[in-house]
Design a protein around this motif. Structure first.
Motif, PDB file in Angstrom:
ATOM      1  N   LYS A   1       0.072  -1.160   0.152  1.00 34.07           N
ATOM      2  CA  LYS A   1       0.035  -0.247   0.066  1.00 34.07           C
ATOM      3  C   LYS A   1       0.640   0.965  -0.060  1.00 34.07           C
ATOM      4  O   LYS A   1       1.493   1.165   0.915  1.00 34.07           O
ATOM      5  CB  LYS A   1      -0.354  -0.152   1.236  1.00 34.07           C
ATOM      6  CG  LYS A   1      -2.702  -0.650   1.390  1.00 34.07           C
ATOM      7  CD  LYS A   1      -3.164  -0.502   2.220  1.00 34.07           C
ATOM      8  CE  LYS A   1      -4.259  -1.847   1.984  1.00 34.07           C
ATOM      9  NZ  LYS A   1      -4.758  -1.853   3.780  1.00 34.07           N
ATOM     10  N   LEU A   2       0.207   1.898  -1.327  1.00 37.21           N
ATOM     11  CA  LEU A   2       1.660   3.496  -0.926  1.00 37.21           C
ATOM     12  C   LEU A   2       1.027   4.844  -0.429  1.00 37.21           C
ATOM     13  O   LEU A   2      -0.918   4.202  -0.516  1.00 37.21           O
ATOM     14  CB  LEU A   2       1.808   3.131  -2.485  1.00 37.21           C
ATOM     15  CG  LEU A   2       2.926   2.329  -2.614  1.00 37.21           C
ATOM     16  CD1 LEU A   2       2.899   2.499  -4.271  1.00 37.21           C
ATOM     17  CD2 LEU A   2       4.228   1.804  -2.304  1.00 37.21           C
ATOM     18  N   ASP A   3       1.437   5.940  -0.176  1.00 36.60           N
ATOM     19  CA  ASP A   3       0.658   7.171  -0.338  1.00 36.60           C
ATOM     20  C   ASP A   3       1.741   7.788  -1.648  1.00 36.60           C
ATOM     21  O   ASP A   3       2.755   8.255  -0.874  1.00 36.60           O
ATOM     22  CB  ASP A   3       0.850   7.786   1.462  1.00 36.60           C
ATOM     23  CG  ASP A   3       0.452   8.709   1.551  1.00 36.60           C
ATOM     24  OD1 ASP A   3      -0.855   9.238   0.439  1.00 36.60           O
ATOM     25  OD2 ASP A   3       0.559   9.615   2.321  1.00 36.60           O
ATOM     26  N   SER A   4       1.776   7.229  -2.277  1.00 37.09           N
ATOM     27  CA  SER A   4       2.225   8.186  -3.754  1.00 37.09           C
ATOM     28  C   SER A   4       1.545   9.955  -3.966  1.00 37.09           C
ATOM     29  O   SER A   4       0.440   9.695  -3.884  1.00 37.09           O
ATOM     30  CB  SER A   4       2.817   7.182  -4.539  1.00 37.09           C
ATOM     31  OG  SER A   4       3.337   6.314  -4.138  1.00 37.09           O
TER      32      SER A   4
ATOM     33  N   GLU B   1       5.573   8.664 -10.094  1.00 39.87           N
ATOM     34  CA  GLU B   1       6.593   9.171  -8.176  1.00 39.87           C
ATOM     35  C   GLU B   1       6.349   7.395  -7.693  1.00 39.87           C
ATOM     36  O   GLU B   1       8.005   6.666  -7.681  1.00 39.87           O
ATOM     37  CB  GLU B   1       5.770   9.505  -7.694  1.00 39.87           C
ATOM     38  CG  GLU B   1       7.179  10.141  -6.583  1.00 39.87           C
ATOM     39  CD  GLU B   1       6.416  10.865  -5.477  1.00 39.87           C
ATOM     40  OE1 GLU B   1       5.988  11.708  -5.427  1.00 39.87           O
ATOM     41  OE2 GLU B   1       6.095   9.766  -4.219  1.00 39.87           O
ATOM     42  N   ALA B   2       5.252   6.937  -7.904  1.00 39.33           N
ATOM     43  CA  ALA B   2       5.415   5.212  -7.157  1.00 39.33           C
ATOM     44  C   ALA B   2       5.716   3.759  -7.818  1.00 39.33           C
ATOM     45  O   ALA B   2       6.706   3.619  -7.342  1.00 39.33           O
ATOM     46  CB  ALA B   2       3.468   5.026  -7.793  1.00 39.33           C
TER      47      ALA B   2
ATOM     48  N   THR C   1       1.870  -4.152 -11.388  1.00 39.91           N
ATOM     49  CA  THR C   1       1.412  -3.152 -11.593  1.00 39.91           C
ATOM     50  C   THR C   1       0.947  -2.031 -10.086  1.00 39.91           C
ATOM     51  O   THR C   1       1.093  -2.556  -9.269  1.00 39.91           O
ATOM     52  CB  THR C   1       0.412  -3.622 -12.287  1.00 39.91           C
ATOM     53  OG1 THR C   1      -0.285  -5.179 -11.370  1.00 39.91           O
ATOM     54  CG2 THR C   1       0.585  -4.482 -13.540  1.00 39.91           C
ATOM     55  N   LEU C   2       0.517  -0.593 -11.281  1.00 39.63           N
ATOM     56  CA  LEU C   2      -0.292  -0.290  -9.279  1.00 39.63           C
ATOM     57  C   LEU C   2      -1.561   0.161  -9.645  1.00 39.63           C
ATOM     58  O   LEU C   2      -2.083   0.291 -11.153  1.00 39.63           O
ATOM     59  CB  LEU C   2       0.439   0.795 -10.466  1.00 39.63           C
ATOM     60  CG  LEU C   2       2.033   1.176  -9.538  1.00 39.63           C
ATOM     61  CD1 LEU C   2       2.696   2.213  -9.608  1.00 39.63           C
ATOM     62  CD2 LEU C   2       2.527   1.100  -8.592  1.00 39.63           C
ATOM     63  N   VAL C   3      -2.504  -0.152  -9.157  1.00 40.42           N
ATOM     64  CA  VAL C   3      -3.647  -0.279  -9.046  1.00 40.42           C
ATOM     65  C   VAL C   3      -3.692   0.982  -7.894  1.00 40.42           C
ATOM     66  O   VAL C   3      -3.744   1.504  -7.089  1.00 40.42           O
ATOM     67  CB  VAL C   3      -4.221  -1.099  -8.488  1.00 40.42           C
ATOM     68  CG1 VAL C   3      -6.076  -1.413  -8.666  1.00 40.42           C
ATOM     69  CG2 VAL C   3      -4.067  -2.773  -8.767  1.00 40.42           C
ATOM     70  N   PRO C   4      -5.058   2.124  -9.151  1.00 37.59           N
ATOM     71  CA  PRO C   4      -5.209   3.042  -7.264  1.00 37.59           C
ATOM     72  C   PRO C   4      -6.324   2.334  -7.126  1.00 37.59           C
ATOM     73  O   PRO C   4      -7.064   1.971  -6.886  1.00 37.59           O
ATOM     74  CB  PRO C   4      -6.440   4.200  -9.006  1.00 37.59           C
ATOM     75  CG  PRO C   4      -5.625   3.598 -10.473  1.00 37.59           C
ATOM     76  CD  PRO C   4      -5.405   2.026  -9.738  1.00 37.59           C
ATOM     77  N   THR C   5      -6.727   3.521  -5.656  1.00 37.68           N
ATOM     78  CA  THR C   5      -7.379   3.191  -4.388  1.00 37.68           C
ATOM     79  C   THR C   5      -7.663   4.179  -3.926  1.00 37.68           C
ATOM     80  O   THR C   5      -7.518   5.357  -4.445  1.00 37.68           O
ATOM     81  CB  THR C   5      -6.988   1.686  -2.970  1.00 37.68           C
ATOM     82  OG1 THR C   5      -5.696   2.908  -2.794  1.00 37.68           O
ATOM     83  CG2 THR C   5      -6.017   0.806  -3.759  1.00 37.68           C
ATOM     84  N   ASP C   6      -9.207   4.028  -2.911  1.00 40.34           N
ATOM     85  CA  ASP C   6      -9.790   5.327  -2.646  1.00 40.34           C
ATOM     86  C   ASP C   6      -9.662   4.871  -1.256  1.00 40.34           C
ATOM     87  O   ASP C   6      -8.249   4.938  -1.056  1.00 40.34           O
ATOM     88  CB  ASP C   6     -11.139   5.088  -2.416  1.00 40.34           C
ATOM     89  CG  ASP C   6     -12.576   4.208  -3.578  1.00 40.34           C
ATOM     90  OD1 ASP C   6     -11.912   4.918  -4.926  1.00 40.34           O
ATOM     91  OD2 ASP C   6     -12.626   3.430  -3.547  1.00 40.34           O
TER      92      ASP C   6
END
Lengths: 82, 229
Positions: A45-48, A53-54, A77-82
């Motif tokens: 889980k990222l706060d980017s 940048e991620a 892969t990078l998946v957008p989350t809410d």
């Protein structure tokens, strides 16, 4: 954002676990199985601030710690989350 | 010879190494705590012992390599200081990049704990100088991720540079697939860096160096280092 990372052995590196599962599947009658490669799956889980940048930071994490690039390759892969 | 034994959380052969160097070989020996950055200038030898540093999480040695003491050891090695990595210590040195290659799961997928035989591939290093040529050592192994891997091109480079130090063999010193316990490429049991001041090996010389245990083949590696210091 969620990074879904796969780390697997590079071509040519012996994967005894994969070989054993391969044989087991063949023994169970799944003769179409040609090869099995067992690796690791990580979710981070990222706060980017941005996807760009991620992308850079996750690649760094993989190269520095998550994969040993002598024997392993990685993809993510990078998946957008809410 | 002034020796340092590194202690990581999960090291479990640290006391064996300490005992052999201090009480059996009669050398000045100190502990090196993983959280400390230490000036190692006055040391002759640093040993990274076997065990399961950081629980072997992710990969054996992968977390330990980021310990503060590793910065000190890297500097020490760059200045020519002698570093010996045994089993998990070997895995840490590979993860650090102080040694080439990697260690993967044994071909049999099993943890192997038994005596094996190794021959000296390069008797001309400070780790092996007292072994003599054609000497076969009986040393125990105890590992799950001990199968040495390096790509074929890099392996021939290691061989050309004399960086392969030990290979698994039979009692008479023959290297073959049958005498290879874990599937290591080229039956490699121990390798050194180019300068030959950093060496890592999967077999445990500290487990066969006390006369109380009858087999003292492992002593010769520590003795070589002492003769060289």
């Amino acid at each position: 954002m969620l990074a879904q990372i796969h780390v697997t052995f590079k071509e040519g590196v012996l994967d005894p676990q994969g070989k054993t599962v391969h044989h087991a599947l063949n023994d169970l009658g799944y003769e179409e199985v040609l090869d099995v490669n067992i690796g690791k799956y990580l979710e981070i889980k990222l706060d980017s601030a941005s996807e760009e940048e991620a992308e850079i930071r996750v690649r760094e994490m993989c190269e520095q710690l998550l994969a040993n690039t002598v024997i392993e390759s990685f993809r993510f892969t990078l998946v957008p989350t809410d | 010879m002034k020796c340092g034994i590194v202690v990581f959380p999960g090291s479990n052969c640290d006391h064996d190494c300490y005992h052999i160097l201090k009480h059996v070989m009669d050398q000045e020996t100190h502990w090196l705590w993983h959280k400390d950055e230490v000036n190692l200038e006055s040391f002759d030898l640093v040993v990274l012992p076997g065990g399961f540093s950081y629980g072997d999480y992710l990969r054996a040695g992968a977390i330990a390599r980021f310990s503060p003491i590793i910065n000190s050891i890297t500097r020490f090695a760059e200045e020519g200081g002698k570093v010996l990595g045994i089993c998990n210590g070997f895995q840490v040195l590979l993860e650090c990049g102080l040694l080439p290659g990697a260690l993967i799961q044994n071909q049999s997928r099993k943890f192997i704990c038994k005596n094996v035989f190794v021959c000296i591939d390069n008797p001309d290093t400070s780790f092996t100088q007292d072994c003599g040529e054609n000497r076969v050592l009986e040393i125990p192994i105890a590992h799950h991720q001990g199968s040495y891997y390096i790509d074929p091109l890099s392996l021939s480079e290691l061989e050309e540079n004399g960086q392969v130090i030990f290979r698994y063999c039979d009692t008479s010193g023959n290297v073959s697939a049958e005498s290879n316990p874990n599937g290591s490429v080229g039956s490699v049991a121990g390798v050194a860096n180019k300068q030959k001041n950093v060496m890592g090996m999967m077999p445990h010389p500290e487990r066969c160096a006390d006369p109380l245990l009858s087999n003292t083949d492992g002593q010769i590696i520590f003795q070589s280092l002492i003769s060289n210091s």
